[in-house]
Design an enzyme around this catalytic site. Structure first.
Site, PDB file in Angstrom:
ATOM      1  N   SER A 254       5.721  12.463  26.305  1.00 44.43           N
ATOM      2  CA  SER A 254       6.945  12.699  25.553  1.00 44.43           C
ATOM      3  C   SER A 254       7.937  13.477  26.399  1.00 44.43           C
ATOM      4  CB  SER A 254       6.640  13.461  24.271  1.00 44.43           C
ATOM      5  OG  SER A 254       6.224  14.770  24.591  1.00 44.43           O
ATOM      6  N   LYS A 255       9.129  13.583  25.873  1.00 48.37           N
ATOM      7  CA  LYS A 255      10.243  14.210  26.580  1.00 48.37           C
ATOM      8  C   LYS A 255       9.874  15.562  27.177  1.00 48.37           C
ATOM      9  CE  LYS A 255      14.147  13.298  24.571  1.00 48.37           C
ATOM     10  NZ  LYS A 255      15.430  13.299  23.833  1.00 48.37           N
TER      11      LYS A 255
END
Length: 480
Positions: A254-255
């Site tokens: 994820s980011k």
RNA sequence: GACCCUAUCGUCCAGCGGUUAGGACACCGCCCUUUCACGGCAGUAACCGGGGUUCGAAUCCCCGUAGGGUCGCCA
């Protein structure tokens, strides 16, 4: 174009027959006839960062276009006005440019209303509103869509949809329990804005996309896309869903995760060609088993049938190794330039020094680093006025060591021609006269000159430092 | 909850019915070396489990398990 026969059995031949429309038997040099020219696209949403998985998707599309002599198109999916900004678009453009993924059609600037190249534009979805409205009307007028609560919904087919995927194989996508309740889905919101699944299909259709190469997270949704293409009365493009990139522990990247954004590599000492090469190796492999592969050969060897179907974990260690491989063979001027940037980012100003000195210093580092970001620690001593001796260095400078070091200092003072060869000979002579091994003298000298236990070749680094600097450092160490 | 995909050393890949299961990264040992790298040599390490099919299965089929994805007026 002679289309290979399609094998319907879920057998090994899938990989040959359902492959891209060119002949596999002549892997490297084939091209597809123009009548059937490949058109692929990368269609990112400008969210402010470019995910490493997205970068790989772009890469696979680009490689496939270059391999087949087709067209690589960049389309910006900026339908979400709230998130859209030119800066966010620039993150994508800069990332692709950094990797060297040039597009044949698409925006020339980050401005949605700016110039672009290609005759199938606009290439920003925010500029294609009329196209979507027209397509919605078409479906509405034929009863394939209907209005509800102000939104427009598409009449989804109720039967399982067959997705013929070049990577995954034939997939029969059945409806989920929730979809059984209500299979139709919104294609235009009540505020008049079109929804992703819809614009994606309309654009692919109008831009003449022949192959959709994208992340496997879209596989399930492909049923909707296929149904939409059918509603428009056209054959859907060929699909190739590529596996996802996971974190080292197998979790979704994820980011927040380190290295999830391409900018991480741009800013942390990586060479783009190394990142590109490594990315290729996640889910794809060359038939000859090689891993460090020059770009032209990557293009020649890349193909869809060799893409794996399972997700891959990102191995930062292997990327670092790969980066080292590329740094080792990098052209000197480029190495200097990237080195200076890395040093500057770390606050080391090389501009205070003559170019020849900087180059000579960096020459002693060439072939020894895996990351440019290692350079400040490795070679920072060249560009500082005062060498900081760490605890180990101080401990090494015992009274006995200082005595010997003083001898060497005097010997070096007498060396007229300060070359590595002379410095080595002088050190060895000094060691001999002191009755000690070379290493006994080498280590304190390195500490005095660099403050660290390891670094570039000792004699060469002293030569680069020059007599004044080197003697000053030896004096400083002796006085400490 | 349902649907879809996947499953070989720690990691990335090879393997397409018969192999001592191969390579790369990482790790370990030795050699080379003034340091650190590089390079050379050697080593540890894997077919998720259970059923089938077959003379023979890592390879084909089924079930289970695990991981991932999807089911939005997000993209």
């Amino acid at each position: 174009m002679v289309r290979p026969p399609v094998c319907r059995a879920p057998c090994q031949w899938r990989r040959v027959h359902l492959c891209c429309a060119h002949d596999l038997s002549a892997v490297s040099s084939t091209t597809t006839p123009n009548s059937m020219s490949v058109r692929v696209r990368f269609a990112p949403s400008p969210t402010g960062y470019l995910h490493i998985g997205g970068a790989r998707t772009a890469l696979f599309n680009w490689l496939y276009a270059r391999h087949t002599g087709g067209t690589f198109i960049l389309r910006v999916e900026d339908t979400d006005a709230a998130r859209n900004s030119q800066e966010a678009v620039n993150v994508i453009l800069d990332g692709l440019r950094w990797l060297g993924l040039d597009w044949d059609e698409g925006p020339l600037t980050a401005d949605a209303t700016g110039t672009s190249k290609g005759d199938r534009g606009p290439y920003f979805q925010s500029q294609r509103k009329e196209n979507y409205a027209r397509r919605v009307e078409a479906l509405l007028s034929r009863g394939l869509a209907y209005e509800k609560d102000g939104a427009v919904r598409f009449r989804m087919i109720r039967e399982p949809v067959l997705i013929r995927d070049l990577v995954v194989g034939d997939v029969l996508r059945a409806l989920t329990d929730r979809e059984e309740q209500d299979p139709d889905f919104v294609i235009m919101r009540s505020d008049g804005s079109p929804v992703f699944h819809f614009v994606n299909v309309v654009d692919d259709l109008e831009m003449g996309i022949t192959h959709v190469i994208r992340g496997e997270d879209h596989l399930s949704n492909t049923a909707k896309h296929v149904a939409l293409f059918q509603a428009f009365g056209v054959e859907p493009p060929k699909y190739a869903h590529i596996p996802l990139i996971l974190n080292a522990d197998g979790s979704k990247m994820s980011k927040r995760d380190t290295g999830a954004a391409l900018t991480y590599y741009m800013e942390n000492g990586y060479a783009p060609e190394a990142v590109l090469n490594y990315l290729c190796l996640l889910g794809w492999s060359s038939k000859d088993g090689r891993e460090v592969i020059p770009l032209p050969e990557l293009i020649a060897n890349f193909d869809l049938p060799q893409i794996l179907r399972h997700n891959a974990r990102f191995d930062h260690e292997k990327l670092k190794w790969m980066n080292g491989e590329y740094l080792r063979v990098m052209a000197p001027d480029r190495f200097y330039e990237m080195s200076v940037h890395a040093l500057a980012r770390a606050g080391v100003d090389t501009n205070r020094f003559p170019t020849a000195y900087v180059k000579a210093a960096l020459d002693t580092c060439m072939g020894k680093l895996r990351l440019f970001s290692d350079l400040p620690a490795y070679a920072g001593f060249y560009f500082t006025d005062r060498v900081e001796l760490d605890a180990d260095a101080k401990a090494a400078l015992t009274a006995e060591a200082r005595e010997r070091l003083a001898k060497l200092r005097d010997a070096y003072n007498g060396v007229a021609d300060f070359t590595a060869a002379n410095l080595e000979a002088t050190l060895k002579e000094t060691a001999k006269s002191l009755g000690v091994k070379n290493g006994v003298l080498v280590h304190p000298t390195r500490f005095a000159c660099t403050g660290k236990p390891s670094g570039p070749s000792l004699y060469h680094l002293i030569e680069v430092l020059g007599k004044d600097r080197a003697l000053a450092r030896l004096d400083a160490a002796l006085a400490s």
